[in-house]
Every structure is written in C-alpha cells, then in structure tokens.
Design a protein around this motif. Structure first.
Motif, PDB file in Angstrom:
ATOM      1  N   PHE A  78      44.292  40.133  35.988  1.00 55.08           N
ATOM      2  CA  PHE A  78      43.693  40.331  37.317  1.00 55.08           C
ATOM      3  C   PHE A  78      44.876  40.980  37.992  1.00 55.08           C
ATOM      4  O   PHE A  78      46.159  40.691  37.809  1.00 55.08           O
ATOM      5  CB  PHE A  78      43.077  39.008  38.005  1.00 55.08           C
ATOM      6  N   ASP A  79      44.606  41.528  39.129  1.00 58.36           N
ATOM      7  CA  ASP A  79      45.609  42.015  40.219  1.00 58.36           C
ATOM      8  C   ASP A  79      45.633  40.730  41.035  1.00 58.36           C
ATOM      9  O   ASP A  79      45.094  40.463  41.848  1.00 58.36           O
ATOM     10  CB  ASP A  79      45.010  43.106  41.102  1.00 58.36           C
ATOM     11  N   LEU A  80      46.857  40.229  40.693  1.00 57.35           N
ATOM     12  CA  LEU A  80      47.056  38.970  41.416  1.00 57.35           C
ATOM     13  C   LEU A  80      47.331  38.941  42.879  1.00 57.35           C
ATOM     14  O   LEU A  80      47.336  37.938  43.697  1.00 57.35           O
ATOM     15  CB  LEU A  80      48.274  38.225  40.750  1.00 57.35           C
ATOM     16  N   TYR A  81      47.689  40.230  43.620  1.00 66.28           N
ATOM     17  CA  TYR A  81      47.830  40.460  44.724  1.00 66.28           C
ATOM     18  C   TYR A  81      46.803  40.958  45.424  1.00 66.28           C
ATOM     19  O   TYR A  81      47.092  41.793  46.636  1.00 66.28           O
ATOM     20  CB  TYR A  81      49.088  41.055  45.126  1.00 66.28           C
ATOM     21  N   ALA A  82      45.596  41.037  44.958  1.00 67.55           N
ATOM     22  CA  ALA A  82      44.275  41.612  45.488  1.00 67.55           C
ATOM     23  C   ALA A  82      44.269  41.002  46.795  1.00 67.55           C
ATOM     24  O   ALA A  82      44.124  39.693  46.963  1.00 67.55           O
ATOM     25  CB  ALA A  82      43.157  41.621  44.491  1.00 67.55           C
ATOM     26  N   PRO A  83      43.902  41.713  47.962  1.00 70.81           N
ATOM     27  CA  PRO A  83      43.503  41.033  49.143  1.00 70.81           C
ATOM     28  C   PRO A  83      42.292  40.088  49.118  1.00 70.81           C
ATOM     29  O   PRO A  83      41.412  40.347  48.173  1.00 70.81           O
ATOM     30  CB  PRO A  83      43.205  42.347  49.958  1.00 70.81           C
ATOM     31  N   ARG A  84      42.365  39.223  50.019  1.00 70.65           N
ATOM     32  CA  ARG A  84      40.970  38.279  50.037  1.00 70.65           C
ATOM     33  C   ARG A  84      39.843  39.067  50.547  1.00 70.65           C
ATOM     34  O   ARG A  84      39.909  39.784  51.516  1.00 70.65           O
ATOM     35  CB  ARG A  84      41.432  37.182  51.029  1.00 70.65           C
ATOM     36  N   PRO A  85      38.799  38.932  49.608  1.00 70.19           N
ATOM     37  CA  PRO A  85      37.579  39.767  50.074  1.00 70.19           C
ATOM     38  C   PRO A  85      36.904  39.168  51.243  1.00 70.19           C
ATOM     39  O   PRO A  85      36.965  37.827  51.538  1.00 70.19           O
ATOM     40  CB  PRO A  85      36.751  39.855  48.810  1.00 70.19           C
ATOM     41  N   GLU A 107      31.629  40.329  49.945  1.00 67.09           N
ATOM     42  CA  GLU A 107      32.229  41.481  49.016  1.00 67.09           C
ATOM     43  C   GLU A 107      32.884  40.677  47.656  1.00 67.09           C
ATOM     44  O   GLU A 107      32.753  39.532  47.614  1.00 67.09           O
ATOM     45  CB  GLU A 107      33.536  41.967  49.770  1.00 67.09           C
ATOM     46  N   ALA A 108      32.831  41.768  46.752  1.00 66.40           N
ATOM     47  CA  ALA A 108      33.043  41.288  45.542  1.00 66.40           C
ATOM     48  C   ALA A 108      34.759  40.816  45.360  1.00 66.40           C
ATOM     49  O   ALA A 108      35.539  41.461  45.974  1.00 66.40           O
ATOM     50  CB  ALA A 108      32.849  42.199  44.192  1.00 66.40           C
ATOM     51  N   TRP A 109      35.251  39.961  44.378  1.00 65.15           N
ATOM     52  CA  TRP A 109      36.417  39.538  44.209  1.00 65.15           C
ATOM     53  C   TRP A 109      36.850  39.827  42.865  1.00 65.15           C
ATOM     54  O   TRP A 109      36.236  39.298  41.742  1.00 65.15           O
ATOM     55  CB  TRP A 109      36.587  38.031  44.502  1.00 65.15           C
ATOM     56  N   HIS A 110      37.792  40.554  42.907  1.00 62.53           N
ATOM     57  CA  HIS A 110      38.384  40.900  41.074  1.00 62.53           C
ATOM     58  C   HIS A 110      36.945  41.468  40.478  1.00 62.53           C
ATOM     59  O   HIS A 110      36.964  41.472  39.278  1.00 62.53           O
ATOM     60  CB  HIS A 110      38.892  39.969  40.584  1.00 62.53           C
ATOM     61  N   ASP A 111      36.008  42.667  41.194  1.00 63.23           N
ATOM     62  CA  ASP A 111      35.179  43.216  40.427  1.00 63.23           C
ATOM     63  C   ASP A 111      34.155  42.011  39.846  1.00 63.23           C
ATOM     64  O   ASP A 111      33.497  42.305  39.032  1.00 63.23           O
ATOM     65  CB  ASP A 111      35.674  44.036  39.377  1.00 63.23           C
ATOM     66  N   ILE A 143      32.633  25.505  48.729  1.00 60.17           N
ATOM     67  CA  ILE A 143      32.163  26.168  47.707  1.00 60.17           C
ATOM     68  C   ILE A 143      33.475  27.061  47.257  1.00 60.17           C
ATOM     69  O   ILE A 143      34.171  27.528  48.208  1.00 60.17           O
ATOM     70  CB  ILE A 143      31.082  27.043  47.658  1.00 60.17           C
ATOM     71  N   THR A 144      33.930  26.949  46.035  1.00 62.68           N
ATOM     72  CA  THR A 144      34.978  27.444  45.609  1.00 62.68           C
ATOM     73  C   THR A 144      34.887  28.334  44.216  1.00 62.68           C
ATOM     74  O   THR A 144      33.954  27.816  43.481  1.00 62.68           O
ATOM     75  CB  THR A 144      36.171  26.475  45.475  1.00 62.68           C
ATOM     76  N   TYR A 145      35.547  29.452  44.116  1.00 60.78           N
ATOM     77  CA  TYR A 145      35.484  30.246  42.706  1.00 60.78           C
ATOM     78  C   TYR A 145      36.937  29.883  42.224  1.00 60.78           C
ATOM     79  O   TYR A 145      37.944  29.752  42.865  1.00 60.78           O
ATOM     80  CB  TYR A 145      35.335  31.693  43.058  1.00 60.78           C
ATOM     81  N   MET A 146      36.954  29.738  40.686  1.00 65.43           N
ATOM     82  CA  MET A 146      38.155  29.951  39.966  1.00 65.43           C
ATOM     83  C   MET A 146      38.289  30.963  38.756  1.00 65.43           C
ATOM     84  O   MET A 146      37.046  30.902  38.214  1.00 65.43           O
ATOM     85  CB  MET A 146      38.501  28.513  39.407  1.00 65.43           C
ATOM     86  N   LEU A 147      38.872  31.879  38.818  1.00 70.22           N
ATOM     87  CA  LEU A 147      38.879  33.011  37.894  1.00 70.22           C
ATOM     88  C   LEU A 147      39.509  32.344  36.368  1.00 70.22           C
ATOM     89  O   LEU A 147      40.797  31.764  36.579  1.00 70.22           O
ATOM     90  CB  LEU A 147      39.470  34.055  38.045  1.00 70.22           C
ATOM     91  N   LEU A 148      39.131  32.305  35.108  1.00 66.62           N
ATOM     92  CA  LEU A 148      39.680  31.804  33.932  1.00 66.62           C
ATOM     93  C   LEU A 148      40.020  33.013  33.071  1.00 66.62           C
ATOM     94  O   LEU A 148      39.293  33.819  32.989  1.00 66.62           O
ATOM     95  CB  LEU A 148      38.364  30.937  33.253  1.00 66.62           C
ATOM     96  N   GLU A 149      41.257  33.020  32.933  1.00 64.48           N
ATOM     97  CA  GLU A 149      42.006  34.337  32.139  1.00 64.48           C
ATOM     98  C   GLU A 149      41.661  33.692  30.695  1.00 64.48           C
ATOM     99  O   GLU A 149      41.702  32.364  30.247  1.00 64.48           O
ATOM    100  CB  GLU A 149      43.414  34.430  32.716  1.00 64.48           C
ATOM    101  N   GLU A 200      23.837  35.140  46.924  1.00 62.27           N
ATOM    102  CA  GLU A 200      23.143  35.687  45.806  1.00 62.27           C
ATOM    103  C   GLU A 200      23.667  35.349  44.761  1.00 62.27           C
ATOM    104  O   GLU A 200      23.062  35.131  43.613  1.00 62.27           O
ATOM    105  CB  GLU A 200      22.830  37.159  46.083  1.00 62.27           C
ATOM    106  N   TYR A 201      25.077  35.737  44.455  1.00 61.52           N
ATOM    107  CA  TYR A 201      25.681  35.528  43.039  1.00 61.52           C
ATOM    108  C   TYR A 201      25.544  34.183  42.557  1.00 61.52           C
ATOM    109  O   TYR A 201      25.258  34.166  41.263  1.00 61.52           O
ATOM    110  CB  TYR A 201      27.283  35.792  43.234  1.00 61.52           C
TER     111      TYR A 201
END
Length: 419
Positions: A30-37, A41-45, A110-116, A60-61
C-alpha cells in the motif's frame, strides 16, 4: 474519553503485531503515506468510508446503518484526527467514526484495518484467533463462538477486558473481506453492559434506519467537594491553555468552580481556591485533590505540582472563545478566489503544509500525519477550527510569503511560502 483512549492501546498492539507479521513476508503493498480519505471516499482503492446523515451513520461498503442514541455526541473529522493521530495511514488502520455518551464515555466506533500478504488471506476466524491469543498481559480477551447478524451480514465477536488505565470492556465485532478487517467497537464501563441495546441501533444499509437505541437515563453527575482553605484569586479567573498543546486547558470561574483537562471531550469539574501567602493553588475533584505552587509572569502562569516533583506546566491566558462543536458553521463567508487558497509550505520545514480550499476545508500538518480542519477568513483575520475550539490568527501576504500571528498566544508567529 479515557476509556476510548485506553482501549486504543490494545488496538495499537494489534496494529504492531499484524504489521510485524506482514513485514516478515513481503514489502508493503500500500501507499503508506496516502492522505486520509474524507467521508464517502475510498481508502487505498479498497474500503469506502461511511458518512453521517444527521444522527445516522451510513456505510454502504459494510452494508449497515447505525443510529446514534439520543444525547450522544458524534466526533467530527477533526476530533478523530486529534484523538487518534497515532493511528495513521502508515499503520494501515483508519478510524472511520466515533459516537459516545458524554455522561459516561460509553462509545461505538468503526475502524478499518488493511491486512498485507500473507495476512490478507486470513478468514474472520483466523483474525479473531490471533488477536485473542496475542492480547497483552494488561488485557484479557476471549472470543464468542456464534456469529452475530449486524445489518444483514455475519460478524464474529470477541470481548476484551482492559485493566490498563481506566478499567473497561470492549466488544469487538469483526468481518474480514478481501484483505480488509472491518471492526465495530462497543466500549463501556465494567459495571454496565449496553451491548444488546446498542446493537438494536444497527440496520441493513438497504433498510430504513433503526430508531435510536433506548439507553437508560444516567444518574445526575456527582459534584466535587469544596476546597479546604484558600479563596478565589482574581488573577487566575479565566481560561488558560498549556504552552505545549492547544488541547490541555484550565478554566477558573469567579465562583470558585472550574474545569480542566483535554478540551473539549475530557474536561473534569473542580472547586478551587488559592492561598497566595505561599502561592498555593488547591483543586478539589470528584475523585481526589491536586496541590500546585503557582507563579505569574506577564500573561503566563506556571504551575509546579506539590505532589510530583517533575510535573511543571506553563499556561498562557486564552482570550478566544471555547466552542463545543462546529464553531465556524454559522459564519457564511464566500471563500471563492480568496488570496489564501492553495498550498503553503512552512519555511522551517517544507514537509509541513497548509492547503486551503474554497469549500472551507484545510489540510494541515506534516506528510503522513496531516489533519483535515475547517477555516474562514475575513479582512486580515484567519479562523481555524482545530476540533472543538477556534484558533484566531492575523495574517498578511507579502511576495508570496504568508505570515500568521496568533491573537491568543503572545509571540507565536509562523511563515509559509506559496507553492
């Protein structure tokens, strides 16, 4: 608020554990310095952030809606950034929403976590099992066997008892899809268990919103005991902000009452009095007392703890208003074509920027930890809502150099260069 912050200690342990595991196998994907959406908006696509519509959170997601209980507060975007700024995109976690009961700080988050990779192959059961197994010594966690239907989807849950800081219980509801762990957190006091009531506030995204959960009426808040000795000292009356952080505030009222703490969400009421024969300030809270030696210089007060030798704090008089929420919402000012619009780089370190936009939002901070705030300007005054109160600045632009002078803290001046 202490409960909210105490529980994030466990969340940080989870983030560190999953990040360490991923790094053993692969480079970050992932782009580790992507701005906070922003909301919606989508986060890291991948995951798309939910949005508030009045007191109803819609996502909706995740396929759900949540109706915040009557009387609960909702974190603004600036509130989230201020309190969770250590959960940054480079940690692959994003706090999407927080709503809480201001009387006892029970909350829903509510929280999201991306798993690599290879963690992106985890099932929900894998994720829950790893978290429960790796809970720290300060936390006790156990998983529930049966899934729960929230909205119209299955979520698995585990409960964490945290004895680190303020004792609290957090019920985590988790779904893992396409390498994204989606988490609903219900945080509450160890003496209460409002989980079932709060779950009634969820509905499917394709269904009408649920009515507000019928939370019990809280008892009236206790009042702090009177101060033993001392009297009101007029030089202290007013509001004072810590020189190291705009969020730590003391407010001394002329009737001998006051409040102090991290503004605006963790302010504790107290009674106060001062014995100026030996510059002794006494504060009486509901759960104890504090004793300080105070000194004055110009518009600054220094407080040296009489209980902790290393605790020395300096405060300056705060002349502006303290406003609880949306302080700029009523200022109808058209910012189209304003001279502040665009990106400005701090002359001390160009990694720190201001990016003013005509919709009244501004991105501010260093790369990787920038905050979204709101702003207005009129004549040569700049007002920025930093999450509960307003910073007031006087500004001037000369040869594409922006200089701002604080109207609330003497001697605070910064300069920025236009992009």
């Amino acid at each position: 608020m202490k409960k909210i912050l105490a529980v994030t200690a466990l969340m940080l342990l989870m983030v560190a554990f999953f990040a360490a595991c991923a790094n053993e196998f692969s480079e970050p994907q992932f782009d580790l310095y992507a701005p906070r959406p922003r909301e919606g908006e989508a986060w890291h696509d991948g995951p798309v952030r939910g949005q508030w519509n009045g007191n109803v959170y819609e996502n909706e997601y995740m396929g759900l809606r949540f109706t915040s209980p009557d009387g609960w507060n909702i974190f603004s975007e600036a509130d989230i950034v201020s309190f969770f700024n250590f959960l940054r995109p480079e940690n692959l976690e994003l706090v999407d929403m927080v709503t809480y009961d201001p009387t006892n700080y029970a909350s829903v988050q509510i929280t999201y976590m991306l798993l690599e990779f290879p963690l992106s192959r985890f099932t929900t059961a894998d994720f829950v099992g790893v978290v429960v197994e790796n809970a720290s010594q300060a936390n006790v966690a156990y998983a529930h066997d049966e899934p729960v239907i929230i909205g119209d989807r299955e979520w698995y849950s585990y409960r964490v008892y945290s004895a680190d800081g303020v004792p609290s219980i957090t019920e985590y509801f988790v779904r893992v899809e396409n390498g994204v762990a989606m988490m609903i957190l219900i945080i509450h006091d160890v003496s209460e268990d409002p989980v079932e009531l709060l779950l009634s506030g969820f509905a499917s995204y394709d269904s009408p919103a649920a009515p507000p959960p019928p939370m019990p009426t809280p008892p009236p808040p206790p009042t702090p005991p009177p101060v033993q000795g001392g009297e009101v000292y007029t030089a202290l009356v007013g509001s004072w902000v810590w020189t190291d952080s705009y969020h730590l505030v003391f407010e001394f009222r002329p009737d001998g009452t006051g409040r102090g703490g991290f503004y605006p969400h963790e302010m504790d009421e107290f009674n106060w009095g001062a014995d100026m024969d030996d510059y002794h300030l006494m504060l009486s809270y509901i759960d104890g007392t504090e004793s300080w030696t105070i000194s004055f210089e110009d518009d600054m007060v220094t407080m040296q703890s009489r209980e902790y030798d290393d605790l020395l704090l300096s405060f300056v008089s705060w002349q502006g208003p303290f406003i609880s929420s949306d302080p700029l919402a009523d200022l109808d000012i058209d910012l189209t074509g304003h001279e502040l619009l665009g990106t400005w780089y701090w002359d001390g370190d160009p990694a720190y920027i201001f990016n003013f936009r005509a919709d009244g939002t501004v991105t501010r901070g260093f790369a990787g930890s920038r905050n979204e705030q709101t702003w207005v300007a009129y004549e040569d005054f700049l007002l920025i809502d930093v999450g509960g109160f307003v910073q007031e600045w006087e500004f001037v632009i000369v040869d594409d150099v922006l200089t701002i002078d604080s109207l609330q803290q003497a001697g605070i001046t910064w300069s920025y260069i236009r992009e």
